[in-house]
Design a protein around this motif. Structure first.
Motif, PDB file in Angstrom:
ATOM      1  N   LEU A 297       0.816  -1.209   0.000  1.00  0.00           N
ATOM      2  CA  LEU A 297       0.000   0.000   0.000  1.00  0.00           C
ATOM      3  C   LEU A 297       0.853   1.264   0.000  1.00  0.00           C
ATOM      4  O   LEU A 297       0.450   2.303  -0.530  1.00  0.00           O
ATOM      5  CB  LEU A 297      -0.947   0.009   1.207  1.00  0.00           C
ATOM      6  CG  LEU A 297      -2.055  -1.045   1.210  1.00  0.00           C
ATOM      7  CD1 LEU A 297      -2.894  -0.927   2.476  1.00  0.00           C
ATOM      8  CD2 LEU A 297      -2.949  -0.915  -0.024  1.00  0.00           C
ATOM      9  N   GLN A 298       2.043   1.178   0.587  1.00  0.00           N
ATOM     10  CA  GLN A 298       2.905   2.355   0.631  1.00  0.00           C
ATOM     11  C   GLN A 298       3.449   2.732  -0.748  1.00  0.00           C
ATOM     12  O   GLN A 298       3.973   3.837  -0.928  1.00  0.00           O
ATOM     13  CB  GLN A 298       4.052   2.118   1.611  1.00  0.00           C
ATOM     14  CG  GLN A 298       3.620   1.985   3.065  1.00  0.00           C
ATOM     15  CD  GLN A 298       2.769   3.149   3.533  1.00  0.00           C
ATOM     16  OE1 GLN A 298       3.113   4.305   3.320  1.00  0.00           O
ATOM     17  NE2 GLN A 298       1.635   2.840   4.151  1.00  0.00           N
ATOM     18  N   SER A 299       3.325   1.836  -1.714  1.00  0.00           N
ATOM     19  CA  SER A 299       3.786   2.161  -3.063  1.00  0.00           C
ATOM     20  C   SER A 299       2.795   3.028  -3.827  1.00  0.00           C
ATOM     21  O   SER A 299       3.146   3.593  -4.875  1.00  0.00           O
ATOM     22  CB  SER A 299       4.038   0.862  -3.849  1.00  0.00           C
ATOM     23  OG  SER A 299       2.806   0.218  -4.163  1.00  0.00           O
ATOM     24  N   ILE A 300       1.571   3.140  -3.334  1.00  0.00           N
ATOM     25  CA  ILE A 300       0.548   3.864  -4.099  1.00  0.00           C
ATOM     26  C   ILE A 300       0.919   5.327  -4.264  1.00  0.00           C
ATOM     27  O   ILE A 300       0.908   5.872  -5.381  1.00  0.00           O
ATOM     28  CB  ILE A 300      -0.826   3.721  -3.421  1.00  0.00           C
ATOM     29  CG1 ILE A 300      -1.277   2.259  -3.427  1.00  0.00           C
ATOM     30  CG2 ILE A 300      -1.859   4.606  -4.127  1.00  0.00           C
ATOM     31  CD1 ILE A 300      -2.559   2.007  -2.654  1.00  0.00           C
ATOM     32  N   VAL A 301       1.245   5.986  -3.158  1.00  0.00           N
ATOM     33  CA  VAL A 301       1.571   7.415  -3.239  1.00  0.00           C
ATOM     34  C   VAL A 301       2.860   7.636  -4.026  1.00  0.00           C
ATOM     35  O   VAL A 301       2.957   8.553  -4.843  1.00  0.00           O
ATOM     36  CB  VAL A 301       1.670   8.027  -1.825  1.00  0.00           C
ATOM     37  CG1 VAL A 301       2.212   9.460  -1.899  1.00  0.00           C
ATOM     38  CG2 VAL A 301       0.309   8.006  -1.144  1.00  0.00           C
ATOM     39  N   SER A 302       3.859   6.769  -3.822  1.00  0.00           N
ATOM     40  CA  SER A 302       5.154   6.978  -4.475  1.00  0.00           C
ATOM     41  C   SER A 302       5.174   6.570  -5.943  1.00  0.00           C
ATOM     42  O   SER A 302       5.998   7.071  -6.711  1.00  0.00           O
ATOM     43  CB  SER A 302       6.243   6.214  -3.729  1.00  0.00           C
ATOM     44  OG  SER A 302       6.034   4.813  -3.817  1.00  0.00           O
ATOM     45  N   ARG A 303       4.266   5.664  -6.344  1.00  0.00           N
ATOM     46  CA  ARG A 303       4.344   5.138  -7.701  1.00  0.00           C
ATOM     47  C   ARG A 303       3.061   5.260  -8.529  1.00  0.00           C
ATOM     48  O   ARG A 303       3.082   4.989  -9.727  1.00  0.00           O
ATOM     49  CB  ARG A 303       4.748   3.651  -7.657  1.00  0.00           C
ATOM     50  CG  ARG A 303       6.207   3.453  -7.235  1.00  0.00           C
ATOM     51  CD  ARG A 303       7.148   4.073  -8.269  1.00  0.00           C
ATOM     52  NE  ARG A 303       8.544   3.984  -7.874  1.00  0.00           N
ATOM     53  CZ  ARG A 303       9.211   4.904  -7.197  1.00  0.00           C
ATOM     54  NH1 ARG A 303       8.584   6.008  -6.813  1.00  0.00           N
ATOM     55  NH2 ARG A 303      10.492   4.754  -6.897  1.00  0.00           N
TER      56      ARG A 303
ATOM     57  N   ASP B 246       0.337  11.373  -9.036  1.00  0.00           N
ATOM     58  CA  ASP B 246       1.175  12.415  -9.638  1.00  0.00           C
ATOM     59  C   ASP B 246       2.035  13.048  -8.547  1.00  0.00           C
ATOM     60  O   ASP B 246       1.500  13.501  -7.524  1.00  0.00           O
ATOM     61  CB  ASP B 246       0.253  13.467 -10.269  1.00  0.00           C
ATOM     62  CG  ASP B 246       1.001  14.560 -11.016  1.00  0.00           C
ATOM     63  OD1 ASP B 246       2.191  14.798 -10.711  1.00  0.00           O
ATOM     64  OD2 ASP B 246       0.388  15.188 -11.893  1.00  0.00           O
ATOM     65  N   PRO B 247       3.339  13.108  -8.710  1.00  0.00           N
ATOM     66  CA  PRO B 247       4.202  13.698  -7.673  1.00  0.00           C
ATOM     67  C   PRO B 247       3.850  15.147  -7.346  1.00  0.00           C
ATOM     68  O   PRO B 247       4.199  15.636  -6.264  1.00  0.00           O
ATOM     69  CB  PRO B 247       5.612  13.601  -8.289  1.00  0.00           C
ATOM     70  CG  PRO B 247       5.523  12.499  -9.278  1.00  0.00           C
ATOM     71  CD  PRO B 247       4.136  12.561  -9.835  1.00  0.00           C
ATOM     72  N   MET B 248       3.170  15.829  -8.256  1.00  0.00           N
ATOM     73  CA  MET B 248       2.778  17.213  -8.007  1.00  0.00           C
ATOM     74  C   MET B 248       1.461  17.313  -7.243  1.00  0.00           C
ATOM     75  O   MET B 248       1.027  18.403  -6.901  1.00  0.00           O
ATOM     76  CB  MET B 248       2.660  17.976  -9.337  1.00  0.00           C
ATOM     77  CG  MET B 248       3.947  17.962 -10.162  1.00  0.00           C
ATOM     78  SD  MET B 248       5.361  18.651  -9.257  1.00  0.00           S
ATOM     79  CE  MET B 248       4.880  20.370  -9.149  1.00  0.00           C
ATOM     80  N   GLN B 249       0.814  16.179  -6.989  1.00  0.00           N
ATOM     81  CA  GLN B 249      -0.443  16.139  -6.250  1.00  0.00           C
ATOM     82  C   GLN B 249      -0.192  15.443  -4.910  1.00  0.00           C
ATOM     83  O   GLN B 249       0.077  14.250  -4.866  1.00  0.00           O
ATOM     84  CB  GLN B 249      -1.515  15.368  -7.044  1.00  0.00           C
ATOM     85  CG  GLN B 249      -1.905  16.026  -8.353  1.00  0.00           C
ATOM     86  CD  GLN B 249      -2.953  17.109  -8.146  1.00  0.00           C
ATOM     87  OE1 GLN B 249      -3.324  17.443  -7.026  1.00  0.00           O
ATOM     88  NE2 GLN B 249      -3.438  17.671  -9.246  1.00  0.00           N
ATOM     89  N   SER B 250      -0.296  16.186  -3.822  1.00  0.00           N
ATOM     90  CA  SER B 250       0.014  15.635  -2.511  1.00  0.00           C
ATOM     91  C   SER B 250      -1.015  14.604  -2.065  1.00  0.00           C
ATOM     92  O   SER B 250      -2.221  14.761  -2.294  1.00  0.00           O
ATOM     93  CB  SER B 250       0.076  16.750  -1.468  1.00  0.00           C
ATOM     94  OG  SER B 250       1.102  17.659  -1.770  1.00  0.00           O
ATOM     95  N   ALA B 251      -0.510  13.548  -1.427  1.00  0.00           N
ATOM     96  CA  ALA B 251      -1.378  12.528  -0.829  1.00  0.00           C
ATOM     97  C   ALA B 251      -0.601  11.825   0.272  1.00  0.00           C
ATOM     98  O   ALA B 251       0.633  11.786   0.264  1.00  0.00           O
ATOM     99  CB  ALA B 251      -1.850  11.523  -1.876  1.00  0.00           C
TER     100      ALA B 251
ATOM    101  N   VAL C 226      -7.541  12.409  -6.834  1.00  0.00           N
ATOM    102  CA  VAL C 226      -6.393  11.720  -6.249  1.00  0.00           C
ATOM    103  C   VAL C 226      -6.871  10.748  -5.175  1.00  0.00           C
ATOM    104  O   VAL C 226      -6.414   9.601  -5.099  1.00  0.00           O
ATOM    105  CB  VAL C 226      -5.385  12.732  -5.670  1.00  0.00           C
ATOM    106  CG1 VAL C 226      -4.290  12.010  -4.880  1.00  0.00           C
ATOM    107  CG2 VAL C 226      -4.776  13.561  -6.774  1.00  0.00           C
ATOM    108  N   GLY C 227      -7.806  11.201  -4.351  1.00  0.00           N
ATOM    109  CA  GLY C 227      -8.361  10.313  -3.334  1.00  0.00           C
ATOM    110  C   GLY C 227      -8.996   9.087  -3.954  1.00  0.00           C
ATOM    111  O   GLY C 227      -8.800   7.960  -3.478  1.00  0.00           O
ATOM    112  N   ALA C 228      -9.761   9.287  -5.032  1.00  0.00           N
ATOM    113  CA  ALA C 228     -10.410   8.157  -5.693  1.00  0.00           C
ATOM    114  C   ALA C 228      -9.385   7.194  -6.279  1.00  0.00           C
ATOM    115  O   ALA C 228      -9.570   5.969  -6.244  1.00  0.00           O
ATOM    116  CB  ALA C 228     -11.339   8.681  -6.788  1.00  0.00           C
ATOM    117  N   LEU C 229      -8.295   7.726  -6.837  1.00  0.00           N
ATOM    118  CA  LEU C 229      -7.236   6.875  -7.374  1.00  0.00           C
ATOM    119  C   LEU C 229      -6.605   6.024  -6.275  1.00  0.00           C
ATOM    120  O   LEU C 229      -6.404   4.816  -6.447  1.00  0.00           O
ATOM    121  CB  LEU C 229      -6.159   7.743  -8.036  1.00  0.00           C
ATOM    122  CG  LEU C 229      -4.846   7.037  -8.412  1.00  0.00           C
ATOM    123  CD1 LEU C 229      -5.090   5.993  -9.481  1.00  0.00           C
ATOM    124  CD2 LEU C 229      -3.798   8.043  -8.860  1.00  0.00           C
ATOM    125  N   VAL C 230      -6.288   6.631  -5.155  1.00  0.00           N
ATOM    126  CA  VAL C 230      -5.691   5.888  -4.049  1.00  0.00           C
ATOM    127  C   VAL C 230      -6.639   4.784  -3.579  1.00  0.00           C
ATOM    128  O   VAL C 230      -6.225   3.631  -3.368  1.00  0.00           O
ATOM    129  CB  VAL C 230      -5.338   6.835  -2.886  1.00  0.00           C
ATOM    130  CG1 VAL C 230      -4.857   6.037  -1.673  1.00  0.00           C
ATOM    131  CG2 VAL C 230      -4.263   7.830  -3.320  1.00  0.00           C
TER     132      VAL C 230
END
Length: 387
Positions: A218-224, A227-232, A265-269
């Motif tokens: 699960l920790q790979s979701i934000v990093s991979r 979008d790095p320009m969209q905080s999560a 972004v929330g929906a993607l995560v």
């Protein structure tokens, strides 16, 4: 600093109210004593009182002495947190497992101070709507009040709220337009495998092994995936499983929170969480049930109302102490839902002390009470200066 003189005169009363609330904390939707005190004080000061919105919510109505159709809302939260207090304050919590570790006792008191001042003066054209909200701490108190018809029964043209902040200097007020606080969801993930003796792992479908693999994946979701320009942020904050040294359990549960500033972004995560869980369930031959709950919307300050609140803040603490540089926070606040229904703004008021919010040793500086009360009262007077 220009605290309103009348509020300064009864600051001692505000301190007594705040400390009483602190000693008797109540968590979300259980604020019966707190709401009773709020209602009693409002009635004592001649404020029209309505109870029971959103369960334990209270609304006070103060009409100005001059005619005017505009209505300005002020909101404070009343609930405490489900945690033990570790301070040695003489007025520390008297209820085990309950503590005002976020300063909501102070917010409630500040709005009461504004109510007392406004009811005594009424030098404005229109109406002040005072909203004392239950259950802000992730239980949906704002949504409950909205569902009960808050703004249908008590329409507001604008609404304002505030929060104490030990991260600002004493006497500073921070406010900026746009996205100011993150949206958030809470999740529970239940892994159901097959239990066995700890010495016979080949006969088990070990949910703990799956839980550790899932936590890492699960920790790979934000990093991979985002979008790095969209905080999560995705944080696993709980892992529960097992009860013995020599037993592989049947179940394991992960829980935590997702934070974001963009709903997409929330929906993607959320989608990636479900897909990863599904894949691991197939790989390890277990069942994984994913429950993700939308708790907080993204808090967005409206530009015009942000400017109005900043101008009022400058009158109270001086323009040099009003911080307007955008600095969005990953924390969440359900006042966001009220701001989706009515234009308004939310600010942070600095106070002495450095212990973080939600810490069992957190102490709210009582010096903030007349500042917050003056700010809330002043925004009403400014916005209702004329019809």
């Amino acid at each position: 600093m220009t605290v309103l003189p009348q509020i300064q005169e009864f600051t001692g009363d505000l301190v007594a109210i705040r400390r009483d609330l602190h000693a008797h904390p109540e968590i979300g939707f259980e604020e019966k004593r707190t709401s009773a005190i709020v209602a009693a004080k409002l009635e004592e000061w001649g404020v029209e009182v309505h109870r029971g919105l959103g369960g334990t919510g209270v609304v006070g109505i103060v009409a100005g002495n001059r005619p005017g159709g505009r209505r300005i809302g002020l909101r404070a939260d009343m609930d405490a947190l489900p945690m033990d207090e570790l301070s040695n304050l003489p007025y520390r919590s008297t209820i085990p497992g309950r503590m005002h570790a976020c300063g909501h006792d102070g917010h409630t008191t500040m709005l009461l101070g504004a109510a007392r001042y406004l009811a005594a003066n009424r030098d404005f054209a229109g109406t002040a709507v005072l909203v004392f909200q239950p259950a802000e701490e992730g239980l949906g108190g704002a949504r409950a009040m909205l569902s009960d018809g808050l703004f249908q029964r008590f329409p507001c043209d604008e609404i304002y709220g505030l929060h104490n902040s030990p991260e600002l200097d004493e006497g500073q007020i921070a406010i900026f337009p746009g996205k100011a606080m993150a949206g958030a969801s809470f999740f529970d993930i239940r892994i159901t495998g097959r239990g066995s003796h700890g010495a016979m792992p080949h006969k088990a479908a070990d949910p703990i092994v799956v839980a550790t693999a899932l936590a890492q994946a699960l920790q790979s979701i934000v990093s991979r995936n985002t979008d790095p320009m969209q905080s999560a942020v995705l944080s696993i904050t709980q892992i529960h499983s097992g009860s013995a040294y020599n037993v592989i359990p049947e179940e394991a549960v992960l829980a935590g929170t997702v934070r974001f500033f963009d709903a997409e972004v929330g929906a993607l995560v959320h989608a990636r969480m479900r897909r990863i869980a599904s894949g691991l369930a197939q790989s390890f031959e277990v069942e994984i049930a994913v429950d993700i709950r939308d708790i907080f919307s993204v808090l967005e300050n409206h530009p015009a109302e942000t400017a109005y609140l900043a101008e009022a803040a400058a009158e109270i603490v001086g323009a040099e102490n009003v911080l307007t540089t955008p600095k969005p926070m990953m924390g969440s606040e359900d006042f966001a839902d009220m701001l989706q229904a009515v234009p308004g703004a939310y600010c942070w008021v600095g106070h002495a002390g450095t212990v973080a919010l939600h810490n069992p040793s957190f102490v709210l500086d009582d010096g903030i009470l007349p500042i917050g009360a003056s700010l809330l009262a002043r925004i009403v007077e400014r916005r209702l200066a004329s019809a």
